[in-house]
Write an enzyme that holds these catalytic residues in place. Sequence first.
Site, PDB file in Angstrom:
ATOM      1  N   GLU A  37      -6.972 -14.542   6.618  1.00 22.69           N
ATOM      2  CA  GLU A  37      -5.622 -15.002   6.291  1.00 22.69           C
ATOM      3  C   GLU A  37      -4.980 -15.789   7.427  1.00 22.69           C
ATOM      4  O   GLU A  37      -3.999 -16.509   7.219  1.00 22.69           O
ATOM      5  CB  GLU A  37      -4.742 -13.817   5.926  1.00 22.69           C
ATOM      6  CG  GLU A  37      -4.474 -12.843   7.061  1.00 22.69           C
ATOM      7  CD  GLU A  37      -3.800 -11.574   6.564  1.00 22.69           C
ATOM      8  OE1 GLU A  37      -2.799 -11.187   7.173  1.00 22.69           O
ATOM      9  OE2 GLU A  37      -4.269 -10.993   5.577  1.00 22.69           O
ATOM     10  N   SER A  94     -11.930  -7.995  -0.163  1.00 24.57           N
ATOM     11  CA  SER A  94     -11.915  -6.595   0.262  1.00 24.57           C
ATOM     12  C   SER A  94     -10.911  -5.779  -0.541  1.00 24.57           C
ATOM     13  O   SER A  94     -10.969  -4.548  -0.544  1.00 24.57           O
ATOM     14  CB  SER A  94     -11.571  -6.496   1.749  1.00 24.57           C
ATOM     15  OG  SER A  94     -10.222  -6.889   1.984  1.00 24.57           O
ATOM     16  N   GLN A  95      -9.986  -6.456  -1.233  1.00 20.23           N
ATOM     17  CA  GLN A  95      -8.989  -5.743  -2.036  1.00 20.23           C
ATOM     18  C   GLN A  95      -9.628  -4.961  -3.177  1.00 20.23           C
ATOM     19  O   GLN A  95      -9.039  -3.995  -3.675  1.00 20.23           O
ATOM     20  CB  GLN A  95      -7.946  -6.721  -2.582  1.00 20.23           C
ATOM     21  CG  GLN A  95      -7.023  -7.274  -1.517  1.00 20.23           C
ATOM     22  CD  GLN A  95      -6.052  -8.310  -2.050  1.00 20.23           C
ATOM     23  OE1 GLN A  95      -6.158  -8.748  -3.200  1.00 20.23           O
ATOM     24  NE2 GLN A  95      -5.105  -8.717  -1.213  1.00 20.23           N
ATOM     25  N   ARG A 135       0.833  -1.204   0.000  1.00 18.88           N
ATOM     26  CA  ARG A 135       0.000   0.000   0.000  1.00 18.88           C
ATOM     27  C   ARG A 135       0.870   1.256   0.000  1.00 18.88           C
ATOM     28  O   ARG A 135       0.598   2.228  -0.704  1.00 18.88           O
ATOM     29  CB  ARG A 135      -0.937  -0.001   1.213  1.00 18.88           C
ATOM     30  CG  ARG A 135      -2.134  -0.923   1.070  1.00 18.88           C
ATOM     31  CD  ARG A 135      -2.834  -1.145   2.415  1.00 18.88           C
ATOM     32  NE  ARG A 135      -4.084  -1.886   2.285  1.00 18.88           N
ATOM     33  CZ  ARG A 135      -4.177  -3.189   2.096  1.00 18.88           C
ATOM     34  NH1 ARG A 135      -3.072  -3.921   2.027  1.00 18.88           N
ATOM     35  NH2 ARG A 135      -5.361  -3.783   1.988  1.00 18.88           N
ATOM     36  N   GLY A 162      -2.282 -10.927  -4.833  1.00 22.09           N
ATOM     37  CA  GLY A 162      -3.560 -10.232  -4.917  1.00 22.09           C
ATOM     38  C   GLY A 162      -3.402  -8.726  -4.871  1.00 22.09           C
ATOM     39  O   GLY A 162      -4.113  -7.990  -5.570  1.00 22.09           O
ATOM     40  N   ARG A 186      -8.097 -22.580  -0.016  1.00 14.17           N
ATOM     41  CA  ARG A 186      -7.479 -22.922   1.262  1.00 14.17           C
ATOM     42  C   ARG A 186      -8.321 -23.870   2.095  1.00 14.17           C
ATOM     43  O   ARG A 186      -7.783 -24.675   2.868  1.00 14.17           O
ATOM     44  CB  ARG A 186      -7.160 -21.641   2.048  1.00 14.17           C
ATOM     45  CG  ARG A 186      -5.939 -20.910   1.504  1.00 14.17           C
ATOM     46  CD  ARG A 186      -5.640 -19.622   2.232  1.00 14.17           C
ATOM     47  NE  ARG A 186      -4.337 -19.092   1.806  1.00 14.17           N
ATOM     48  CZ  ARG A 186      -3.913 -17.861   2.052  1.00 14.17           C
ATOM     49  NH1 ARG A 186      -4.692 -17.026   2.714  1.00 14.17           N
ATOM     50  NH2 ARG A 186      -2.720 -17.470   1.637  1.00 14.17           N
TER      51      ARG A 186
END
Length: 468
Positions: free
Chosen positions: A356, A209-210, A35, A134, A387
């Site tokens: 995560e 959410s990305q 970021r 991602g 996952r």
Amino acid sequence: MTETPVHPALWPAPHASGAVDATVTVPGSKSVTNRALVLASLAAEPGWLRRPLRSRDTLLMAEALRAMGVGIEETVSSSSSATGTPDTSGEAWRVIPAGLHGPATGTPDTSGEAWRVIPAGLHGPATVDVGNAGTVMRFLPPVAALADGPVRFDGDPRSYERPLNGVIDALRVLGARIDDDGRGSLPMTVHGGGALDGGTVEIDASSSSQFVSALLLSAPRFNQGVEVRHTGARLPSMPHIRMTVDMLRAVGAQVDEPETGGEPNVWRVSHSALLGRDLTIEPDLSNAQPFLAAALVTGGRVTIPDWPEHTTQPGDALREIFTAMGGSCELTERGLTFTGSGRVHGIDVDLGEVGELTPGIAAVAALADGPSTLSGVAHLRLHETDRLAALTKEINELGGDVTETADGLHIRPRPLRGGVFHTYDDHRMATAGAVIGLAVPGVEIENVATTAKTLPDFPQMWTGMLGA
């Protein structure tokens, strides 16, 4: 007697002979580093990133920005601690933002590892390799829309399967031209026009959410800013959106969002110049998870230096979750010290905001004294690998009893045995297998090198923690 050859792709996970007692310095946060790189590259004045993470994902981000005209100079320290942990205390990246011309001013800090970022005006044509990151595949298309020229995005085969439609559709509404052959995923080309109108857009970010963070990070550079409205089901990983908002505000952006009294599921970022800052990157608290798990599983003690008192990182939830599973923690000026009690308890926990962390928690739960239910993480089926399916398969093949639910896992502890733990090129699968290996002799991790995605030198750090 002839020894059985060891397959080069298999790493014998160290088995703990007793309680762990170690201090482990964890490198910087991937989420914060990537970021910060985006914001620094869009700023209107120079800034510094200190103690950033150097891993596959962050190097991919840096190379992608280079491809679009951002200059990045780095000096690399080769020193390391006695436990094999890289010494990043003097690391810094100098950032001179896009649109600034002429020689850099100021004296570069070369006392340790450094990346000096010199944006020269974003441009194409360029090709971006996202790997399977991602943050790169989602954060950079809005940046590419601001470039002057086409930017092609490609990556690992798994990246083609990960959803990108939320970003693609939103950018088209905001005025961008994107060629993805109707797939809503990679590979694709963003035809940058040097600017983007911006405005209001509705997206379904329930799969990542990305999608929201991607639009917010570049929004100050959009002519009208942006208003993002999430219209889907539950939004996962909210701490990551809070991280994005906090970092935007730290560089001078005006953000209205639900957490501060704004409309639910709506974020507004105004058009503005971004400031250059001197930012020290926090340790990656999610990457601290396997080391804290080691204390819990072995009844030992692990200290993570520089654990922040206040943070938006999802990994901070480990203090509460692992305490509920049988440990205790103390946060001091030195950092976080976590101590296992010698027993591991099952847990019923909603991990929707901190998905995560699921692989590491599942690994600990497989070694607990009672059943566990992990919920709220259906979106993990779309991560680096599926996952939920991967954890179910790998733990069960070691003798476990894991079943998938609609939105998570139910784990009933069983005596485990050694065997190959496959990683599916997923760094968190590799570290989860290493945690199980502490308590179960004979576990071999397939492709442990995949941990370099976010945690360089993990095998050395792991054996160093054990005193090997």
